[in-house]
Scaffold this motif. Structure first.
Motif, mmCIF file in Angstrom:
data_model
loop_
_atom_site.group_PDB
_atom_site.id
_atom_site.type_symbol
_atom_site.label_atom_id
_atom_site.label_comp_id
_atom_site.label_asym_id
_atom_site.label_seq_id
_atom_site.Cartn_x
_atom_site.Cartn_y
_atom_site.Cartn_z
ATOM 1 N N LEU A 28 0.822 -1.209 0.000
ATOM 2 C CA LEU A 28 0.000 0.000 0.000
ATOM 3 C C LEU A 28 0.857 1.259 0.000
ATOM 4 O O LEU A 28 0.597 2.213 -0.756
ATOM 5 N N ALA A 29 1.889 1.268 0.851
ATOM 6 C CA ALA A 29 2.778 2.433 0.891
ATOM 7 C C ALA A 29 3.535 2.589 -0.424
ATOM 8 O O ALA A 29 3.718 3.704 -0.928
ATOM 9 N N GLY A 30 3.959 1.476 -0.988
ATOM 10 C CA GLY A 30 4.664 1.535 -2.262
ATOM 11 C C GLY A 30 3.789 2.079 -3.377
ATOM 12 O O GLY A 30 4.228 2.887 -4.192
ATOM 13 N N GLN A 31 2.537 1.643 -3.408
ATOM 14 C CA GLN A 31 1.619 2.144 -4.434
ATOM 15 C C GLN A 31 1.358 3.634 -4.261
ATOM 16 O O GLN A 31 1.313 4.382 -5.237
ATOM 17 N N LYS A 32 1.182 4.064 -3.030
ATOM 18 C CA LYS A 32 0.860 5.462 -2.761
ATOM 19 C C LYS A 32 2.038 6.390 -3.039
ATOM 20 O O LYS A 32 1.877 7.455 -3.651
ATOM 21 N N ILE A 33 3.212 6.010 -2.577
ATOM 22 C CA ILE A 33 4.361 6.916 -2.617
ATOM 23 C C ILE A 33 5.218 6.715 -3.867
ATOM 24 O O ILE A 33 5.601 7.685 -4.534
ATOM 25 N N ILE A 34 5.532 5.461 -4.200
ATOM 26 C CA ILE A 34 6.376 5.182 -5.366
ATOM 27 C C ILE A 34 5.550 5.157 -6.642
ATOM 28 O O ILE A 34 5.921 5.726 -7.660
ATOM 29 N N GLY A 35 4.396 4.492 -6.583
ATOM 30 C CA GLY A 35 3.543 4.372 -7.750
ATOM 31 C C GLY A 35 3.893 3.166 -8.604
ATOM 32 O O GLY A 35 4.976 2.570 -8.482
ATOM 33 N N LEU A 36 2.953 2.777 -9.461
ATOM 34 C CA LEU A 36 3.150 1.622 -10.325
ATOM 35 C C LEU A 36 3.846 2.028 -11.626
ATOM 36 O O LEU A 36 3.726 3.164 -12.079
ATOM 37 N N ALA A 37 4.562 1.080 -12.206
ATOM 38 C CA ALA A 37 5.234 1.318 -13.478
ATOM 39 C C ALA A 37 4.199 1.575 -14.568
ATOM 40 O O ALA A 37 3.037 1.156 -14.468
ATOM 41 N N ASP A 38 4.614 2.260 -15.598
ATOM 42 C CA ASP A 38 3.708 2.577 -16.701
ATOM 43 C C ASP A 38 3.097 1.303 -17.283
ATOM 44 O O ASP A 38 3.809 0.331 -17.576
ATOM 45 N N GLY A 39 1.788 1.302 -17.449
ATOM 46 C CA GLY A 39 1.092 0.170 -18.033
ATOM 47 C C GLY A 39 0.813 -0.969 -17.087
ATOM 48 O O GLY A 39 0.202 -1.972 -17.466
ATOM 49 N N VAL A 40 1.244 -0.839 -15.828
ATOM 50 C CA VAL A 40 1.058 -1.912 -14.843
ATOM 51 C C VAL A 40 -0.072 -1.548 -13.889
ATOM 52 O O VAL A 40 -0.132 -0.429 -13.379
ATOM 53 N N ALA B 87 15.259 -20.852 -2.675
ATOM 54 C CA ALA B 87 14.309 -20.031 -3.422
ATOM 55 C C ALA B 87 14.614 -18.572 -3.120
ATOM 56 O O ALA B 87 14.314 -18.083 -2.034
ATOM 57 N N TYR B 88 15.252 -17.883 -4.062
ATOM 58 C CA TYR B 88 15.579 -16.469 -3.879
ATOM 59 C C TYR B 88 14.338 -15.635 -4.170
ATOM 60 O O TYR B 88 13.678 -15.796 -5.182
ATOM 61 N N GLY B 89 14.025 -14.728 -3.267
ATOM 62 C CA GLY B 89 12.812 -13.926 -3.396
ATOM 63 C C GLY B 89 11.866 -14.247 -2.245
ATOM 64 O O GLY B 89 12.292 -14.800 -1.230
ATOM 65 N N PRO B 90 10.589 -13.894 -2.383
ATOM 66 C CA PRO B 90 9.973 -13.290 -3.562
ATOM 67 C C PRO B 90 10.343 -11.805 -3.695
ATOM 68 O O PRO B 90 10.513 -11.112 -2.702
ATOM 69 N N PHE B 91 10.471 -11.371 -4.945
ATOM 70 C CA PHE B 91 10.767 -9.980 -5.253
ATOM 71 C C PHE B 91 9.485 -9.296 -5.712
ATOM 72 O O PHE B 91 8.866 -9.732 -6.689
ATOM 73 N N LEU B 92 9.080 -8.240 -5.018
ATOM 74 C CA LEU B 92 7.922 -7.489 -5.467
ATOM 75 C C LEU B 92 8.231 -6.852 -6.818
ATOM 76 O O LEU B 92 9.363 -6.433 -7.076
ATOM 77 N N GLN B 93 7.228 -6.763 -7.670
ATOM 78 C CA GLN B 93 7.423 -6.182 -8.995
ATOM 79 C C GLN B 93 6.157 -5.441 -9.424
ATOM 80 O O GLN B 93 5.065 -5.713 -8.939
ATOM 81 N N GLY B 94 6.362 -4.498 -10.324
ATOM 82 C CA GLY B 94 5.251 -3.696 -10.813
ATOM 83 C C GLY B 94 5.338 -2.240 -10.405
ATOM 84 O O GLY B 94 4.562 -1.408 -10.893
ATOM 85 N N PHE B 95 6.282 -1.891 -9.519
ATOM 86 C CA PHE B 95 6.452 -0.508 -9.083
ATOM 87 C C PHE B 95 7.412 0.243 -10.017
ATOM 88 O O PHE B 95 8.190 -0.360 -10.746
ATOM 89 N N LYS B 96 7.363 1.564 -9.941
ATOM 90 C CA LYS B 96 8.275 2.380 -10.741
ATOM 91 C C LYS B 96 9.716 2.212 -10.283
ATOM 92 O O LYS B 96 10.647 2.392 -11.069
ATOM 93 N N LYS B 97 9.904 1.895 -9.003
ATOM 94 C CA LYS B 97 11.234 1.657 -8.465
ATOM 95 C C LYS B 97 11.209 0.349 -7.663
ATOM 96 O O LYS B 97 10.161 -0.273 -7.524
ATOM 97 N N ILE B 98 12.364 -0.053 -7.145
ATOM 98 C CA ILE B 98 12.472 -1.365 -6.520
ATOM 99 C C ILE B 98 12.017 -1.324 -5.064
ATOM 100 O O ILE B 98 12.678 -0.737 -4.197
ATOM 101 N N VAL B 99 10.873 -1.932 -4.810
ATOM 102 C CA VAL B 99 10.288 -2.031 -3.474
ATOM 103 C C VAL B 99 10.407 -3.480 -3.017
ATOM 104 O O VAL B 99 9.991 -4.393 -3.736
ATOM 105 N N CYS B 100 10.967 -3.708 -1.833
ATOM 106 C CA CYS B 100 11.216 -5.071 -1.359
ATOM 107 C C CYS B 100 10.368 -5.405 -0.145
ATOM 108 O O CYS B 100 10.124 -4.554 0.717
ATOM 109 N N ASP B 101 9.943 -6.646 -0.077
ATOM 110 C CA ASP B 101 9.226 -7.172 1.081
ATOM 111 C C ASP B 101 9.806 -8.537 1.392
ATOM 112 O O ASP B 101 9.617 -9.487 0.625
ATOM 113 N N CYS B 102 10.524 -8.647 2.489
ATOM 114 C CA CYS B 102 11.200 -9.901 2.794
ATOM 115 C C CYS B 102 10.339 -10.791 3.696
ATOM 116 O O CYS B 102 9.385 -10.338 4.328
ATOM 117 N N SER B 103 10.702 -12.055 3.741
ATOM 118 C CA SER B 103 10.017 -13.005 4.610
ATOM 119 C C SER B 103 10.489 -12.835 6.046
ATOM 120 O O SER B 103 11.687 -12.665 6.303
#
Length: 335
Positions: free
Chosen positions: A133-145, A294-310
Motif C-alpha cells: 500500500l505504501a509503495g503504491q501510494k508513494i512510489i507508484g506503479l510502473a507505466d502500463g502496470v 528459493a531467492y525472493g519473492p521480489f515485489l514487482q510492478g512498481f516504478k522503483k524497486i520495493v522489497c518485502d522480505c520473509s
C-alpha cells in the motif's frame, strides 16, 4: 560462477543506495552492516537514531559506514519535507508530507521517490499489505502496470534445465487468484524481473493442469486467455502455454505433448503459476523435496524497486535478496 556470485559481483561494481526502515530489528542491523562492510550497497537506516544505536550496541553490530536518518530530528524532517512537497504529483498535502516524513517506512519510500536512495527494504516487522500500500501510494506503479506481484528464482541441486540448476517462478506471494489480465501482467513483469537478475532471454511458460488443449474448463480457459493477453502486452517476449509443468521444462515431454512449434515448451526458464494455491504449494514442494534455495519473492510492478522480505528469512538470505534488488535497480536505471 553461481548465480549469487555473479549478482554480488555486479552489485559491488556499482553499489546502490538502500534504505532500511526496520532498524531496531537485529537482523536488519546485521544485513546493513554486512552489505556496507562488503561494499555491496550504500546503506541508510531510517528510524529513531538513538534507539537504533542502542539496539546495535545491545546485539554487538558495528554500524560504521551506515547512514542513520533520524525521524526524531524535527529540523531534518522539515528540510526533507520541503524538498518532497514540491515534487510533481506529490501524493500528500503539506501537513500529510510532514506527518509521513516522521514515519520510518514512509520516509524510506519518500527518499526513494525523490532519488535519495535506489531501493527500499523491509518486511520483517511490517506486513506485506502495508508495504504494498505504501509503495503504491508513494512510489507508484510502473507505466502500463495495474497489478503488483512477485517473482523468485529457484536454485535446484541436481536438476539440469535450460539454465542449469536455475528456474524463475511467479507469483507465489501476492496475487491470490489472478484473472487472465492480471496473470498476463504477472508473466510480462516476471520475464523482465528475471532477465534483469540473470541476463537470460526469458522463456515464460504459463502453467495449468492441461497442455495445449488436453483439458477443458474455466481454469484452463483463464490460462489460455492470459497467454493471448500477454502477447498483446509484450509481443516481443516469448510467453507460451497452457502447459503442464513437465511439458514446460522437459524437452522429451514437450516433444510428446506439444504438437506445434514453440520457443518455450520444454525450455522454459520462467514458470507462472495459475494462482497462489499452486504457487505456494509448488515452492514448498521444490524447497523440501528438491532441497532448493528459493531467492525472493521480489515485489514487482512498481516504478522503483520495493522489497518485502520473509519474516523467517535468515541473515544470509536477506543479504542475498538485497543484493539482487540492487542489481534490479541497476537494470532499471539502464532501461
Amino acid at each position: 560462477m553461481g548465480l549469487m556470485d555473479d549478482v554480488r559481483r555486479k552489485a559491488a561494481q556499482n553499489p546502490q543506495r538502500v534504505a532500511f526502515y526496520e532498524g531496531e530489528n537485529p537482523k536488519i542491523l546485521e544485513v546493513a552492516a554486512e552489505l556496507t562492510k562488503g561494499g555491496l550497497a550504500r546503506c541508510a537506516i531510517v528510524g529513531d537514531a538513538e534507539a537504533v544505536r542502542a539496539k546495535a550496541k545491545e546485539v554487538g553490530v558495528d554500524l560504521a559506514g551506515v547512514e542513520l536518518v533520524d525521524i526524531t530530528d524535527e529540523e531534518g524532517n522539515e528540510s526533507f519535507s520541503k524538498r518532497f512537497e514540491v515534487i510533481p504529483n506529490c501524493p500528500y498535502k503539506s501537513k500529510g508530507v510532514r506527518r509521513h516524513a516522521a514515519r520510518a517506512m514512509d520516509r524510506a519510500f519518500m527518499m526513494q521517490r525523490i532519488g535519495d536512495v535506489d531501493v527500499s527494504f523491509g518486511g520483517i516487522d511490517c506486513s506485506t499489505g502495508d508495504v504494498i500500500l505504501a509503495g503504491q501510494k508513494i512510489i507508484g506503479l510502473a507505466d502500463g502496470v495495474t497489478t503488483v506481484s512477485s517473482a523468485g528464482i529457484f536454485d535446484i541441486p541436481g536438476w539440469e534445465g535450460s539454465e542449469g540448476n536455475l528456474l524463475g517462478f511467479a507469483d507465489s506471494a501476492v496475487c491470490v487468484n489472478p484473472d487472465s489480465q492480471k496473470l498476463a501482467q504477472i508473466a510480462v513483469t516476471s520475464a523482465r524481473t528475471v532477465a534483469a537478475l540473470t541476463g537470460w532471454e526469458p522463456r515464460v511458460a504459463m502453467l495449468s493442469y492441461s497442455t495445449d488443449g488436453s483439458g477443458e474448463g474455466e481454469m484452463v480457459d483463464k490460462v489460455r486467455d492470459a497467454v493471448k493477453a500477454a502477447h498483446e502486452l509484450a509481443p516481443e517476449l516469448k510467453i507460451d502455454g497452457e502447459f503442464q509443468l513437465d511439458a514446460a521444462i522437459r524437452p522429451d515431454v514437450a516433444a510428446k505433448k506439444v504438437h506445434r512449434p514453440s520457443e518455450v515448451a520444454g525450455r522454459a526458464n520462467v514458470i507462472v503459476w495459475p494462482d497462489i494455491n499452486v504457487g505456494n504449494i509448488g515452492v514448498k514442494l521444490v524447497q523440501n523435496f528438491g532441497h532448493a534455495n528459493a531467492y525472493g519473492p521480489f515485489l514487482q510492478g512498481f516504478k522503483k524497486i520495493v522489497c518485502d522480505c520473509s519474516r523467517s528469512s535468515p541473515v544470509p538470505e536477506l543479504v542475498g535478496n538485497v543484493v539482487m534488488s540492487c542489481v534490479r535497480a541497476q537494470a532499471l536505471k539502464e532501461d
